[in-house]
Scaffold this active site. Structure first.
Site, PDB file in Angstrom:
ATOM      1  N   SER A 482       6.771   5.287   0.155  1.00  0.00           N
ATOM      2  CA  SER A 482       7.173   6.344  -0.759  1.00  0.00           C
ATOM      3  C   SER A 482       6.657   6.098  -2.179  1.00  0.00           C
ATOM      4  O   SER A 482       5.478   6.217  -2.443  1.00  0.00           O
ATOM      5  CB  SER A 482       8.694   6.483  -0.717  1.00  0.00           C
ATOM      6  OG  SER A 482       9.093   7.744  -1.175  1.00  0.00           O
ATOM      7  N   ASP A 493      -7.095   5.709  -6.634  1.00  0.00           N
ATOM      8  CA  ASP A 493      -7.887   6.909  -6.907  1.00  0.00           C
ATOM      9  C   ASP A 493      -8.596   6.823  -8.262  1.00  0.00           C
ATOM     10  O   ASP A 493      -9.730   7.284  -8.402  1.00  0.00           O
ATOM     11  CB  ASP A 493      -7.007   8.157  -6.852  1.00  0.00           C
ATOM     12  CG  ASP A 493      -6.569   8.488  -5.428  1.00  0.00           C
ATOM     13  OD1 ASP A 493      -7.164   7.941  -4.480  1.00  0.00           O
ATOM     14  OD2 ASP A 493      -5.621   9.286  -5.263  1.00  0.00           O
ATOM     15  N   LYS A 508       5.089   7.175   4.178  1.00  0.00           N
ATOM     16  CA  LYS A 508       6.150   8.163   3.950  1.00  0.00           C
ATOM     17  C   LYS A 508       5.784   8.998   2.718  1.00  0.00           C
ATOM     18  O   LYS A 508       5.887   8.536   1.584  1.00  0.00           O
ATOM     19  CB  LYS A 508       7.498   7.479   3.738  1.00  0.00           C
ATOM     20  CG  LYS A 508       8.634   8.467   3.472  1.00  0.00           C
ATOM     21  CD  LYS A 508       9.953   7.745   3.272  1.00  0.00           C
ATOM     22  CE  LYS A 508      11.071   8.735   3.005  1.00  0.00           C
ATOM     23  NZ  LYS A 508      10.931   9.428   1.714  1.00  0.00           N
TER      24      LYS A 508
END
Length: 728
Positions: A482, A493, A508
């Protein structure tokens, strides 16, 4: 892993849904003066639950025949996971409702529940005679028999005779395990002259009788717990079978469960410091709480299966098949008291672990940091166990503020690289993820959120300040979930740092909110209706991809003992699918030289590392062992199997004995505190000891060193100058 991301200030759509539901449900009137187990309350709860889920869930499943089949399967598995109560004839009778549960839900019809509940109570009562009969006479442990614990593929018994035989084999296995434990104790006593002089050795017959008595007492105790359960408890099982078909993280909290949930969110625990989860008929350790008694003892591990629980010197109670809540009750207890757990390790060996209960302090859920040196460079390690925050008090501690403080402290010490460790971090507050990621980048997007309505929201770091612009490593594993995945994904990224750890994180990518069901009903004379935790949103990386199922794939994947076991979101039935949306507008970090070269160096190191090869071999073996479900009930063969496992396990002993070449230290401010706080010193010493035996931290430091050595050497002088200015 069910993480509640309470970012309500930005969740306007969720608030609108709640308001809509509140208005819509004001029309429900409750029947006065009804008992807690009144069917009318159950009907209301079903209606209320499905209505709230359908209106508030991110992507509610259609309540149709397929939905009905899923509920049917999950519910029966929850009622009788080891298939030792229901007969095949019962299942045949139940099967006509397999595609009718959806209609019964919509019509508030409780026929299926009433039938299964009544039959289960009858079968459980009958089962008492089966195990008592099986334990009434000595077992023949020389006979070649075996028992298969693969309950998922085990058929239901066709007759009472077959069911009695299943009970006999099951209790024989339990008694055999206890008998072998008792024999080992006798052997240990015989080796100790002082102990041997104090007592007369017990015969095989005496030990066998004691083993049967222990098993009988455990089962009697187990059934006494079952007897204490009321209809409402069993109805909660049915309701949860319905709720979980929408997705694995949607669930119903009965009133007492809601209280325990609220308590767990407060962070203050008293017991052994372990979180448990149910897997079929077994209770498994899902997490050890850092700083707790179990964590300090270093014997209990994630994945261990609890077979028996004993209070102090009392006889152990068999907890196989016992409700999770009841197992928790047995393990919990006052500070200073002793509990003994009989556990099955992942390699198949059986061990008895003694733990002294203690208070698990909330301090251990907070961020902490350490410093370490390599080749004349100093590096910092920041460990964040959860993304914590108190939404009721903005002035209280939260993960975002605390990590910022640790970064400043490490800068003051002149570190030239930082490891951000979020291994085993199950998530938490979404706000704190944005704050923490923002410490390492220029202003820009951190995560994207999509609601049920399909509208996209991008959460930004709007502070142009970069608190740390040096080399960065983020560590993850299969249990990083999460919020941890949001942080790792953002860093990856932006190409801001190197993500290392397990092949991929948990996977998740959904957001849950807890909704109090009582707020929707007026004139409530039934009492507390509990709460619903339901999935309301999905989050996405800034590159547009979801972390759902796929998680975050490490830039550098390192083998670990769980590499081949099914433990992620992708392995859960009914998990929501992976998808992607348009990427956000962001600029890749361009201040880190030779990023790809550093990754290649790390991979080359790992290929030639015998310790990592041994870990990978151990992981493969554990995966094989996990598929072994047949146990011999012949005592000689049983002992031989256990001995073979112990011998095989010796091959992997170097994994536990491994020690890296680094020395980890607390920061000066903490060193001063520890002089007055021996408990804190013990905790930090143990943490530093675990870091010194951690091959993954070792590789993270090597990576920082490679990033450092390939970077502008002027960075080192800059950091040193900053350090002098701050100290003056």
């Amino acid at each position: 892993m069910n993480i509640i991301m309470q970012f309500m200030k930005r969740n306007y759509k969720i608030l609108l849904v709640v308001l809509t539901l509140s208005v819509a449900l004001l029309g429900f009137s409750l029947f006065p003066n009804k008992k807690e187990s009144d069917p009318e309350k159950d009907k209301l709860l079903i209606e209320l639950l499905t209505f709230v889920i359908e209106k508030g869930h991110y992507n509610p499943a259609e309540i149709d025949d397929n939905f009905s089949k899923g509920v049917y399967k999950d519910y029966l598995n929850a009622l009788d996971p080891s298939k030792r109560f229901f007969l095949q004839s019962d299942i045949d009778e139940f099967s006509k409702y397999e595609t009718q549960i959806d209609d019964q839900i919509l019509n508030k019809d409780l026929t299926f529940f009433e039938l299964t509940y009544t039959r289960l109570m009858k079968r459980m009562e009958e089962s008492k005679a089966y195990y008592k009969e099986a334990l009434a006479a000595p077992f023949d442990f020389k006979k070649d028999e075996s028992f298969n614990t693969d309950y998922e593929h085990l058929p239901y018994c066709k007759s009472v005779k077959d069911l009695k035989e299943r009970w006999r084999l099951q209790v024989k296995l339990s008694a055999l395990s206890t008998l072998v434990e008792k024999q080992k104790l006798e052997e240990d006593k015989a080796k100790n002259k002082e102990e041997a002089a104090k007592s007369t050795p017990k015969t095989f017959e005496q030990l066998e009788k004691e083993a049967r008595e222990s098993t009988l007492n455990s089962l009697n105790d187990n059934f006494s717990f079952i007897k204490d359960l009321d209809r409402e408890d069993w109805f909660s099982v049915y309701v949860n079978a319905i709720a979980s078909r929408f997705d694995p993280h949607t669930s119903y909290f009965a009133p007492n469960e809601k209280e325990r949930f609220d308590l767990s969110m407060s962070g203050k625990l008293e017991g052994i410091g372990a979180r448990l989860q149910k897997k079929n008929d077994f209770t498994e350790i899902s997490e050890l709480i850092s700083g707790g008694p179990a964590w300090r003892g270093k014997q209990l591990e994630t994945g261990d299966v609890i077979l028996k629980v004993a209070q102090g010197n009392a006889e152990p109670v068999d907890v196989v098949g016992m409700r999770l809540d009841d197992v928790v009750k047995k393990i919990k207890g006052p500070k200073g008291t002793e509990v003994r757990l009989t556990v099955k390790k992942q390699d198949g060996t059986i061990k008895v672990i003694t733990i002294i209960r203690d208070e698990v302090e909330i301090e251990e859920t907070y961020v902490k940091s350490s410093v370490v040196e390599k080749d004349g460079f100093k590096y910092g390690v920041i460990y964040l166990p959860k993304f914590y925050i108190d939404f009721e008090d903005q002035n209280s501690r939260d993960a975002g503020k605390d990590v910022a403080i640790e970064v400043e402290r490490l800068k003051k010490e002149g570190v030239q690289g930082i490891v951000m460790d979020v291994r085993d971090n199950g998530g938490g507050s979404l706000k704190t993820v944005v704050d923490i990621a923002g410490l390492f980048i220029d202003q820009g997007p951190i995560v994207q959120i999509k609601s049920a309505a399909g509208k996209k929201e991008v959460l930004y770091d709007r502070d142009a300040k970069v608190q740390w612009d040096g080399p960065l490593v983020v560590m993850i594993n299969e249990f990083s979930a999460s919020a941890s995945e949001i942080l790792a994904a953002a860093i990856q990224d932006y190409k801001r740092g190197v993500v290392i750890g397990s092949k991929q994180s948990y996977g998740k990518g959904t957001v849950q909110n807890v909704i109090d069901l009582n707020q929707f009903v007026r004139g409530n004379t039934f009492g507390d209706l509990g709460a619903l935790k339901t999935t309301t949103q999905k989050f996405y990386r800034i590159n547009g991809g979801s972390t759902q199922l796929e998680g975050v794939k490490s830039d550098i994947a390192i083998p670990d003992k769980y590499s081949y076991l099914k433990m992620g979101e992708r392995d859960i039935d009914n998990a929501m699918p992976w998808d992607k949306i348009d990427p956000a507008d962001y600029k890749i970090w361009d201040k880190q030289n030779n990023f790809d070269l550093t990754i290649n160096k790390s991979r080359a190191r790992m290929q030639n590392n015998p310790q990592l090869q041994l870990i990978d071999d151990n992981a493969k073996w554990l995966d094989e062992r996990n598929k072994e479900n047949v146990y011999s009930l012949n005592i000689d063969k049983f002992k031989a199997e256990q001995k073979a496992l112990e011998e095989k396990n010796k091959k992997y002993k170097p994994i536990a004995d491994y020690k890296n070449a680094f020395e980890f230290k607390s920061l000066p401010y903490e060193e001063e505190t520890m002089k007055k706080d021996p408990v804190l010193k013990e905790k930090r010493d143990r943490w530093h000891e675990s870091l010194s035996k951690d091959i993954y931290i070792e590789e993270a430091i090597h990576i920082l060193n490679d990033l450092q050595s390939e970077n502008d050497k002027g960075l080192s002088n800059k950091v040193k100058k900053d350090k002098v200015v701050i100290k003056s």
